[in-house]
Design a protein around this motif. Structure first.
Motif, PDB file in Angstrom:
ATOM      1  N   VAL A 168       0.842  -1.197   0.000  1.00 20.58           N
ATOM      2  CA  VAL A 168       0.000   0.000   0.000  1.00 20.58           C
ATOM      3  C   VAL A 168       0.876   1.244   0.000  1.00 20.58           C
ATOM      4  CG1 VAL A 168      -1.670   1.332   1.351  1.00 20.58           C
ATOM      5  CG2 VAL A 168      -1.948  -1.156   1.121  1.00 20.58           C
ATOM      6  N   ASN A 169       1.891   1.245   0.857  1.00 18.60           N
ATOM      7  CA  ASN A 169       2.812   2.378   0.966  1.00 18.60           C
ATOM      8  C   ASN A 169       4.078   2.047   0.172  1.00 18.60           C
ATOM      9  OD1 ASN A 169       1.081   3.818   2.833  1.00 18.60           O
ATOM     10  ND2 ASN A 169       1.672   2.262   4.321  1.00 18.60           N
ATOM     11  N   ARG A 170       3.996   2.123  -1.124  1.00 15.64           N
ATOM     12  CA  ARG A 170       5.065   1.623  -1.994  1.00 15.64           C
ATOM     13  C   ARG A 170       6.380   2.360  -1.821  1.00 15.64           C
ATOM     14  NH1 ARG A 170       1.855   0.231  -7.688  1.00 15.64           N
ATOM     15  NH2 ARG A 170       0.472  -1.351  -6.772  1.00 15.64           N
ATOM     16  N   ASP A 171       6.317   3.638  -1.517  1.00 18.30           N
ATOM     17  CA  ASP A 171       7.548   4.415  -1.373  1.00 18.30           C
ATOM     18  C   ASP A 171       8.292   4.090  -0.081  1.00 18.30           C
ATOM     19  OD1 ASP A 171       7.094   5.651  -3.770  1.00 18.30           O
ATOM     20  OD2 ASP A 171       6.230   7.471  -2.908  1.00 18.30           O
ATOM     21  N   PRO A 203      -3.457  -2.285   9.843  1.00 19.02           N
ATOM     22  CA  PRO A 203      -4.087  -1.310   8.942  1.00 19.02           C
ATOM     23  C   PRO A 203      -3.043  -0.574   8.115  1.00 19.02           C
ATOM     24  CG  PRO A 203      -3.907  -0.381  11.144  1.00 19.02           C
ATOM     25  CD  PRO A 203      -3.378  -1.798  11.235  1.00 19.02           C
ATOM     26  N   ASN A 204      -3.506   0.051   7.051  1.00 15.83           N
ATOM     27  CA  ASN A 204      -2.650   0.926   6.234  1.00 15.83           C
ATOM     28  C   ASN A 204      -1.361   0.232   5.834  1.00 15.83           C
ATOM     29  OD1 ASN A 204      -1.927   3.315   4.900  1.00 15.83           O
ATOM     30  ND2 ASN A 204      -0.776   4.064   6.663  1.00 15.83           N
ATOM     31  N   SER A 205      -1.476  -1.006   5.370  1.00  9.47           N
ATOM     32  CA  SER A 205      -0.285  -1.747   4.981  1.00  9.47           C
ATOM     33  C   SER A 205      -0.646  -2.827   3.987  1.00  9.47           C
ATOM     34  CB  SER A 205       0.372  -2.391   6.208  1.00  9.47           C
ATOM     35  OG  SER A 205       1.550  -3.088   5.833  1.00  9.47           O
ATOM     36  N   GLY A 206       0.288  -3.073   3.075  1.00  6.28           N
ATOM     37  CA  GLY A 206       0.237  -4.263   2.256  1.00  6.28           C
ATOM     38  C   GLY A 206       1.133  -5.318   2.867  1.00  6.28           C
ATOM     39  N   HIS A 207       1.754  -6.122   2.019  1.00  7.78           N
ATOM     40  CA  HIS A 207       2.487  -7.291   2.488  1.00  7.78           C
ATOM     41  C   HIS A 207       3.685  -6.954   3.365  1.00  7.78           C
ATOM     42  CE1 HIS A 207       4.116 -11.314   2.443  1.00  7.78           C
ATOM     43  NE2 HIS A 207       5.213 -10.932   1.814  1.00  7.78           N
ATOM     44  N   PHE A 208       4.312  -5.799   3.156  1.00  4.81           N
ATOM     45  CA  PHE A 208       5.605  -5.495   3.787  1.00  4.81           C
ATOM     46  C   PHE A 208       5.404  -4.651   5.042  1.00  4.81           C
ATOM     47  CE2 PHE A 208       6.187  -6.396  -0.666  1.00  4.81           C
ATOM     48  CZ  PHE A 208       7.163  -7.383  -0.634  1.00  4.81           C
ATOM     49  N   ILE A 209       4.767  -5.236   6.028  1.00  5.11           N
ATOM     50  CA  ILE A 209       4.346  -4.531   7.242  1.00  5.11           C
ATOM     51  C   ILE A 209       5.501  -3.829   7.951  1.00  5.11           C
ATOM     52  CG2 ILE A 209       3.264  -4.790   9.513  1.00  5.11           C
ATOM     53  CD1 ILE A 209       1.700  -7.198   8.297  1.00  5.11           C
TER      54      ILE A 209
END
Length: 313
Positions: A196-199, A275-281
């Motif tokens: 989600v937060n790619r950067d 929350p507010n995360s994809g795979h790379f927590i």
């Protein structure tokens, strides 16, 4: 020393960490190498208190934890390993099944003077942490697993979500010959886009390591072992984990599926969704992870938000 440009601000623009010696990202950590059967493992260690072992996933290195390590080290002796064959650890001729990998990690932990640990693991690291806890239950006090289900208990259901599972598991030398150095950023970039937060993800750090063909082969070998891992897990599932298990999935990927998987092999499973995360927590939402681990290990007692309620020790 590896020096490459990094894509996120968390790397302060540059990755410049030694293999041995004082860490650059935090003065309280030291890099080192420790011998195990078949080679050496690279580790980064700092802090004081009960030992907390960090196991990263694919396609990453110990650096995946760098945003959470200083905070966790205030109350723990934090030891982040590069998995065998990856990062700055040695290439190993074999033994990428997760039981053998767990035994190598345990050898390193013992060599560093620790006999009892908690484990925090992500992705492939989860698959290693489970047999460590199962085979040596008196040595693992708590187990926290992030965004992976277990081979034999749900991971196979994810194979339809991305072709990389079966591509990586293809017999040698098929993926080795298809994927060249110049393809690494394209292929791994697809993996890092499961976020989600790619950067927030320091892609260039990982690209640099995985441009080494030996690291790529080691990564493929972890996947090639999945079928055998599944068989081993199912055969030993009756040896249920008794220690508390924090099972955290990200809201965008595995979610409650991590807990559902571990309930098949463990008795005390705490389901948490980040929350507010994809795979790379650890990189996408490090503060949530720090707060949850501190609750789970008893450093703090009161959850500051409802999402953290199940983290409490």
């Amino acid at each position: 020393m590896l020096v490459v440009g990094a894509s996120s601000s968390s790397a302060a623009g540059t990755y410049a960490e030694p293999t041995i010696g004082k860490a650059s990202f935090s003065a309280s950590f030291q890099h080192g190498m420790v011998p195990v059967d078949g080679g050496q493992l690279h580790y980064v260690k700092g802090g004081s208190g009960p030992a907390l072992v960090l196991l990263h996933g694919w396609p990453q290195t110990w650096w995946a934890w760098h945003d959470v390590m200083p905070a966790l080290a205030r109350n723990h002796t934090v030891i982040a390993f590069d998995l065998p064959g990856l990062g700055d650890s040695s290439s190993f001729a074999g033994g990428y099944d997760k039981v053998t990998t767990a035994q190598r990690i345990r050898q390193a932990v013992h060599a560093l003077g620790h006999r009892q640990v908690s484990i925090l693991a992500h992705d492939v690291g989860v698959l290693v942490a489970y047999p460590y806890a199962r085979e040596f239950p008196t040595e693992v006090t708590r187990l926290a697993v992030l965004d992976s289900t277990l081979s034999g208990f749900g991971l196979e259901d994810a194979y339809t979500l991305s072709f990389h599972f079966l591509f990586n598991a293809a017999p040698s030398p098929i993926p080795e010959r298809i994927l060249d150095n110049e393809d690494v950023s394209t292929y791994l970039g697809m993996i890092f886009d499961f976020s989600v937060n790619r950067d927030a993800i320091d892609r260039e750090v990982y690209y640099q390591y995985y441009r080494d063909p030996a690291d790529r082969t080691a990564g493929f070998n972890y996947y090639r072992a999945y079928a055998g891992d599944a068989e081993n897990n199912r055969a030993n599932a009756a040896r249920r984990l008794a220690m508390p298990v924090l099972a955290m999935g990200s809201a965008a990927t595995f979610g409650p599926g991590v807990a559902a998987s571990f309930r098949q092999v463990a008795d005390d499973v705490r389901e948490v969704v980040a929350p507010n995360s994809g795979h790379f927590i650890p990189e996408e939402n490090p503060q949530f992870l720090i707060s949850c681990v501190n609750l789970f290990t008893g450093v703090t007692a009161t959850p500051p938000s409802p999402e953290l309620a199940n983290c409490v020790a």
